[in-house]
Design an enzyme around this catalytic site. Sequence first.
Site, mmCIF file in Angstrom:
data_model
loop_
_atom_site.group_PDB
_atom_site.id
_atom_site.type_symbol
_atom_site.label_atom_id
_atom_site.label_comp_id
_atom_site.label_asym_id
_atom_site.label_seq_id
_atom_site.Cartn_x
_atom_site.Cartn_y
_atom_site.Cartn_z
ATOM 1 N N HIS A 1 1.776 -8.976 -39.018
ATOM 2 C CA HIS A 1 1.340 -8.389 -37.756
ATOM 3 C C HIS A 1 1.853 -6.966 -37.692
ATOM 4 O O HIS A 1 3.032 -6.710 -37.958
ATOM 5 C CB HIS A 1 1.870 -9.241 -36.608
ATOM 6 C CG HIS A 1 1.305 -8.853 -35.278
ATOM 7 N ND1 HIS A 1 1.850 -7.837 -34.547
ATOM 8 C CD2 HIS A 1 0.269 -9.327 -34.578
ATOM 9 C CE1 HIS A 1 1.157 -7.709 -33.427
ATOM 10 N NE2 HIS A 1 0.198 -8.610 -33.427
ATOM 11 N N HIS A 3 2.684 -5.047 -35.284
ATOM 12 C CA HIS A 3 3.610 -4.687 -34.202
ATOM 13 C C HIS A 3 4.862 -5.545 -34.163
ATOM 14 O O HIS A 3 5.662 -5.416 -33.248
ATOM 15 C CB HIS A 3 2.897 -4.767 -32.846
ATOM 16 C CG HIS A 3 1.726 -3.846 -32.760
ATOM 17 N ND1 HIS A 3 1.848 -2.483 -32.730
ATOM 18 C CD2 HIS A 3 0.407 -4.102 -32.749
ATOM 19 C CE1 HIS A 3 0.649 -1.930 -32.676
ATOM 20 N NE2 HIS A 3 -0.249 -2.899 -32.684
ATOM 21 N N GLN A 5 7.857 -8.275 -36.458
ATOM 22 C CA GLN A 5 8.438 -8.727 -37.709
ATOM 23 C C GLN A 5 8.972 -10.130 -37.514
ATOM 24 O O GLN A 5 9.398 -10.497 -36.425
ATOM 25 C CB GLN A 5 9.590 -7.817 -38.123
ATOM 26 C CG GLN A 5 9.173 -6.411 -38.422
ATOM 27 C CD GLN A 5 10.379 -5.545 -38.792
ATOM 28 O OE1 GLN A 5 11.507 -5.867 -38.471
ATOM 29 N NE2 GLN A 5 10.109 -4.463 -39.485
ATOM 30 N N HIS A 118 14.781 -18.992 -30.686
ATOM 31 C CA HIS A 118 15.891 -19.723 -31.265
ATOM 32 C C HIS A 118 15.499 -21.191 -31.234
ATOM 33 O O HIS A 118 15.074 -21.708 -30.201
ATOM 34 C CB HIS A 118 17.180 -19.501 -30.455
ATOM 35 C CG HIS A 118 17.785 -18.162 -30.682
ATOM 36 N ND1 HIS A 118 18.854 -17.703 -29.952
ATOM 37 C CD2 HIS A 118 17.492 -17.178 -31.563
ATOM 38 C CE1 HIS A 118 19.195 -16.492 -30.373
ATOM 39 N NE2 HIS A 118 18.374 -16.159 -31.336
ATOM 40 N N HIS A 133 14.005 -22.053 -27.433
ATOM 41 C CA HIS A 133 13.789 -21.091 -26.358
ATOM 42 C C HIS A 133 13.565 -19.725 -26.973
ATOM 43 O O HIS A 133 13.821 -19.514 -28.163
ATOM 44 C CB HIS A 133 14.992 -21.068 -25.400
ATOM 45 C CG HIS A 133 16.284 -20.780 -26.085
ATOM 46 N ND1 HIS A 133 16.985 -21.764 -26.763
ATOM 47 C CD2 HIS A 133 16.989 -19.643 -26.223
ATOM 48 C CE1 HIS A 133 18.074 -21.225 -27.284
ATOM 49 N NE2 HIS A 133 18.106 -19.939 -26.976
ATOM 50 N N PHE A 149 22.764 3.854 -20.949
ATOM 51 C CA PHE A 149 23.407 3.766 -22.253
ATOM 52 C C PHE A 149 24.669 2.928 -22.131
ATOM 53 O O PHE A 149 25.428 3.070 -21.177
ATOM 54 C CB PHE A 149 23.753 5.162 -22.786
ATOM 55 C CG PHE A 149 22.543 5.975 -23.086
ATOM 56 C CD1 PHE A 149 21.887 5.850 -24.294
ATOM 57 C CD2 PHE A 149 22.048 6.858 -22.145
ATOM 58 C CE1 PHE A 149 20.752 6.589 -24.564
ATOM 59 C CE2 PHE A 149 20.911 7.611 -22.409
ATOM 60 C CZ PHE A 149 20.265 7.471 -23.622
ATOM 61 N N TYR A 153 33.749 1.232 -22.773
ATOM 62 C CA TYR A 153 34.210 -0.062 -22.289
ATOM 63 C C TYR A 153 33.117 -1.125 -22.351
ATOM 64 O O TYR A 153 33.383 -2.279 -22.689
ATOM 65 C CB TYR A 153 34.744 0.058 -20.857
ATOM 66 C CG TYR A 153 35.312 -1.238 -20.338
ATOM 67 C CD1 TYR A 153 36.548 -1.690 -20.774
ATOM 68 C CD2 TYR A 153 34.599 -2.030 -19.441
ATOM 69 C CE1 TYR A 153 37.075 -2.893 -20.321
ATOM 70 C CE2 TYR A 153 35.117 -3.235 -18.990
ATOM 71 C CZ TYR A 153 36.347 -3.658 -19.430
ATOM 72 O OH TYR A 153 36.851 -4.853 -18.992
ATOM 73 N N GLU A 154 31.877 -0.730 -22.046
ATOM 74 C CA GLU A 154 30.794 -1.721 -22.063
ATOM 75 C C GLU A 154 30.569 -2.271 -23.468
ATOM 76 O O GLU A 154 30.329 -3.440 -23.649
ATOM 77 C CB GLU A 154 29.504 -1.115 -21.525
ATOM 78 C CG GLU A 154 29.528 -0.913 -20.031
ATOM 79 C CD GLU A 154 28.174 -0.538 -19.498
ATOM 80 O OE1 GLU A 154 27.582 -1.369 -18.791
ATOM 81 O OE2 GLU A 154 27.721 0.578 -19.801
#
Length: 182
Positions: A1, A3, A5, A118, A133, A149, A153-154
């Site tokens: 396809h 668009h 993978q 998954h 799911h 962004f 810390y994130e």
Amino acid sequence: HPHGQIWASHSLPNEPAREQLAQADWRSLRSRCLLCAYMTLERDSAQRLVADNPFWLAVVPFWAVWPFETMVLPKRHLTALDDLDDEEKDGLADILQQVTIRYDNLFETPFPYSMGFHQRPTDGLPHLEWHMHAHFYPPLLRSATVRKFMVGYEMLGTPQRDITPETAAKRLRDLSSVHYSV
């Protein structure tokens, strides 16, 4: 396809491995499916529900990190895509269309995302603990032109959400299932 993978590996990658442990532990302790129990909770509250049909449910999970992350679950306990009957296959196409149109309608612009299924490992064992799911991970957008962004810390500590899962689900749920460009 052109668009998309398909990725596969010989070993269980990190994210599905964590899901495998959680689902196996839950089943061994409670003799039932973790995601079946979670889906009941989400259907009863409906606060994080984005879309559903007779066979599938799409929610913004309460643990979502990305602002408009969604999870798509079959309403019947299924361990893998090859368990789907014809009605469930049609229902899957419908729920995927409902979610992706809402993504585009969110900021009235084509909305890129990563999506993947998954499902049970392919080691030949039944893996009844698994509830297949799909995860949708859209880019971190605050609006059509402003990106969020994750840094500092994130990335290294704890991601911070701009909006609650309930708010994200309501925004997506309230959008039309007709594409904005029609």
